[in-house]
Design an enzyme around this catalytic site. Structure first.
Site, PDB file in Angstrom:
ATOM      1  N   THR A   1       0.862  -1.187   0.000  1.00 39.95           N
ATOM      2  CA  THR A   1       0.000   0.000   0.000  1.00 39.95           C
ATOM      3  C   THR A   1       0.895   1.232   0.000  1.00 39.95           C
ATOM      4  O   THR A   1       2.050   1.156   0.422  1.00 39.95           O
ATOM      5  CB  THR A   1      -0.892   0.045   1.250  1.00 39.95           C
ATOM      6  OG1 THR A   1      -0.019   0.076   2.389  1.00 39.95           O
ATOM      7  CG2 THR A   1      -1.788  -1.177   1.328  1.00 39.95           C
TER       8      THR A   1
ATOM      9  N   TRP B   1     -18.219  18.380   9.622  1.00 38.29           N
ATOM     10  CA  TRP B   1     -17.299  17.820   8.645  1.00 38.29           C
ATOM     11  C   TRP B   1     -17.417  18.507   7.290  1.00 38.29           C
ATOM     12  O   TRP B   1     -18.513  18.814   6.842  1.00 38.29           O
ATOM     13  CB  TRP B   1     -17.563  16.325   8.445  1.00 38.29           C
ATOM     14  CG  TRP B   1     -17.258  15.498   9.644  1.00 38.29           C
ATOM     15  CD1 TRP B   1     -18.171  14.895  10.467  1.00 38.29           C
ATOM     16  CD2 TRP B   1     -15.973  15.168  10.162  1.00 38.29           C
ATOM     17  NE1 TRP B   1     -17.521  14.210  11.476  1.00 38.29           N
ATOM     18  CE2 TRP B   1     -16.168  14.367  11.313  1.00 38.29           C
ATOM     19  CE3 TRP B   1     -14.660  15.484   9.788  1.00 38.29           C
ATOM     20  CZ2 TRP B   1     -15.114  13.869  12.073  1.00 38.29           C
ATOM     21  CZ3 TRP B   1     -13.613  14.987  10.547  1.00 38.29           C
ATOM     22  CH2 TRP B   1     -13.842  14.188  11.677  1.00 38.29           C
TER      23      TRP B   1
ATOM     24  N   LYS C   1     -12.435  19.053   9.844  1.00 35.65           N
ATOM     25  CA  LYS C   1     -13.428  19.286  10.894  1.00 35.65           C
ATOM     26  C   LYS C   1     -13.399  20.755  11.285  1.00 35.65           C
ATOM     27  O   LYS C   1     -12.423  21.237  11.847  1.00 35.65           O
ATOM     28  CB  LYS C   1     -13.155  18.404  12.108  1.00 35.65           C
ATOM     29  CG  LYS C   1     -14.342  18.373  13.041  1.00 35.65           C
ATOM     30  CD  LYS C   1     -14.399  17.094  13.840  1.00 35.65           C
ATOM     31  CE  LYS C   1     -15.809  16.857  14.328  1.00 35.65           C
ATOM     32  NZ  LYS C   1     -15.916  15.717  15.199  1.00 35.65           N
TER      33      LYS C   1
ATOM     34  N   GLU D   1      -5.671  -3.115  -1.846  1.00 33.18           N
ATOM     35  CA  GLU D   1      -6.269  -4.215  -1.088  1.00 33.18           C
ATOM     36  C   GLU D   1      -7.406  -4.903  -1.845  1.00 33.18           C
ATOM     37  O   GLU D   1      -7.897  -5.942  -1.421  1.00 33.18           O
ATOM     38  CB  GLU D   1      -6.829  -3.697   0.253  1.00 33.18           C
ATOM     39  CG  GLU D   1      -5.783  -3.205   1.242  1.00 33.18           C
ATOM     40  CD  GLU D   1      -5.446  -1.717   1.058  1.00 33.18           C
ATOM     41  OE1 GLU D   1      -5.638  -1.191  -0.059  1.00 33.18           O
ATOM     42  OE2 GLU D   1      -5.001  -1.106   2.045  1.00 33.18           O
TER      43      GLU D   1
END
Ligand code: AMP
Length: 531
Positions: A177, A436, A431, A323
């Site tokens: 990754t 958000w 935030k 993944e």
């Protein structure tokens, strides 16, 4: 005895033998560092791959051993894609865009025994070794100097050595990754997962490849195995055109024209560059009508899809991860919406789409699965036969839920057609005053402004609101634009508190090794921003 079907294992030799037997003369074209083109065929590539497999076996490579590649996209890399797994070993495609320290860490973590490397990458190889990587043998493709030659290694292969019988649960490949948070983690693909991924990814509503195609994988073969495209092309018998190390837009467009490319794949950055050249020189490149361009890795801005339609090229938006092998979702317009208005159709094509067969997908928040109201957002969870069940070494087991789903870290909404829309990575959400803000949504909107080439939005510490959005903007050549204009542009589309407080105009936005915006670096740059 059971009276059901034959128990044939899903292993890569099946694709290799098929390409060799049924598509022997189909061409594989590679661009070399000096820009010349070389041509070979599936018959020759697979014969050489089998030679490589025998040579690796004779060199003591056993089932499950790791053999690494440090290579651009070309025919020898395709040989390694088949030859290493046919030896029972695991192909580890090292990412040449990473820092040498990181490449060394990844090679050592994987336990790579042999490395196959391009001659033009030997300077990088030296740095990787200086950073602590050790390989038992290093085989150089091209001018090998004092190193061992890949060609000589192939030539010395025993002519008759039997290849191991593969089992479908055997490991076939490994990728790491990108590790923007924490150390890179290893993901291992099996023969079975790869074969199933190949089958489904080829389908018409997935990436849609056939023997009639001429494929240009711009996506590097070290980025989630070029999204599985080399295996898909070999299975269906498509011609492949490898761009080597020449990824600038004019070189790619020239290849697309001369090699009659019908389908190409890459991250949005690549297509943004190509769009700009097409805009500057309309009609200059004589492309095949209606080239399909698969775009993923980060969100395809809606404006980019519209712009390519103007040039007669069709962007197909797909989503996935290391993944997930990587194909998870593809955005294909539902037949019932063929007649819908442009605004609806483009908005849908800019979404990440619906899961491909065998992939289970849900979007969850603290209240459970979110409704398909296109308003409530949550994290994308995913499960299926080519979704990783763990990382090498068992790192971060909390990424998997108790009922076996992988937590992607991507935030999305879902609409009444079941199309997901990614709004951010959890780690990139901003935030502000307890609310958000989704940075990707702002970026995609900004990239719809006619003066904007690229935009990345990050949260920067703020004394009152804890964080406020800052937009880094790259303007198109010759465009002038002031922050107030962008502010007004966004204000009509988003809640007032979403609109960035600061706009900085920059030459470039830092990139990750896969060509995505490197938000960690941007956050570092603007950490001490004075509001
Ligand atoms: P990687 O494993 O390096 O390929 O990165 C996977 C991540 O890239 C995903 O979790 C997403 O955050 C992002 N990504 C991939 N495809 C898309 C897409 N079509 N739209 C938005 N983000 C994407």
């Amino acid at each position: 005895m059971s009276s059901t079907m034959m128990d044939v294992p899903l292993t890569l030799d099946w694709i290799a033998d098929r390409a060799e037997r049924w598509f022997p003369d189909v061409e594989i074209v590679s661009r070399r560092p000096d820009k010349s083109l070389t041509r070979t065929t599936y018959a020759r590539v697979i014969a050489r791959a089998k030679r490589l497999a025998r040579a690796l076996g004779a060199a003591g490579i056993k089932r499950g051993d790791r053999v690494a590649t440090l290579m651009w996209n070309h025919a020898e890399h395709l040989e390694a894609y088949f030859g290493i797994p046919l030896a029972g070993a695991v192909i580890h495609t090292l990412n040449l865009r990473l820092h040498p320290d990181e490449i060394a860490y990844i090679a050592m973590d994987a336990g790579d025994r042999i490395l196959i490397v391009d001659d033009v990458l030997l300077p990088l190889y030296d740095k990787v070794v200086a950073s602590g990587a050790k390989f038992e043998r290093v085989l150089v493709v091209g001018s090998h100097g004092e190193h061992e030659s890949y060609e000589a290694f192939l030539e010395a292969a025993p002519a008759t050595r039997a290849l191991p019988r593969l089992a479908e649960t055997d490991e076939l490949g490994t990728c790491y990754t990108s590790g923007t948070t924490g150390r890179p983690k290893g993901v291992v693909y099996s023969h079975r997962s790869t074969l199933l991924h190949t089958l489904v990814a080829a389908m018409p509503d997935s990436l849609s490849l056939s023997h009639a195609d001429s494929l240009l994988p711009v996506v590097p073969m070290f980025h989630v195995n070029a999204w599985g495209l080399p295996y898909i092309a070999a299975m269906v018998g498509a011609k492949v055109v490898f761009p080597g190390c020449h990824l600038d837009p004019p070189s790619l467009l020239e290849l697309m024209a001369t090699e009659r490319v019908t389908i190409a794949a890459g991250v949005p950055t690549i297509w943004i560059g190509i769009r700009d050249v097409l805009d500057a020189k309309p009609g200059h490149y004589k492309l095949v009508p209606n080239v399909r361009m698969i775009v993923g890795g980060s969100a395809a801005p809606e404006q980019l899809i519209r712009d390519f339609d103007r040039h007669g090229l069709t962007l197909i938006h797909a989503w996935g991860m290391t993944e997930t092998s990587p194909i998870g979702t593809v955005s294909r317009l539902p037949a019932a919406l063929e007649g819908a208005d442009d605004a609806t159709k483009y908005a849908l094509r800019a979404r990440q789409g619906r899961p491909v067969p065998f992939v289970e997908l849900r979007v969850r928040n603290e209240n459970g699965d979110v409704p398909a109201d296109d308003t409530t957002s949550g994290e994308v969870h995913i499960r299926g036969p080519w979704i990783s069940a763990s990382y090498v070494g068992g790192h971060t087991p909390e990424r998997w839920t108790d009922d076996g789903f992988f937590r992607t870290g991507d935030v999305a909404r879902i609409d009444k057609h079941g199309f997901i829309k990614l709004t951010d990575r959890i780690a990139d959400l901003i935030k502000s005053g307890g609310e958000w803000i989704a940075s990707q949504e702002l970026e995609n909107a900004l990239m719809g402004h006619p003066a904007v080439r690229e935009a990345a939005v990050i949260g920067v510490p703020h004394p009152k609101w804890s964080e406020r959005p800052l937009a880094a903007v790259v303007l198109k050549d010759g465009q002038l634009c002031v922050a107030d204009e962008l502010r007004t542009f966004l204000a009509s589309r988003f809640p007032k508190f979403w609109v960035p407080d600061a706009f900085v105009f920059v030459e470039t936005i830092p990139r990750t090794s896969a060509g995505k915006f490197k938000k960690t670096e941007l956050r570092d740059t603007y950490r001490d921003w004075k509001w």
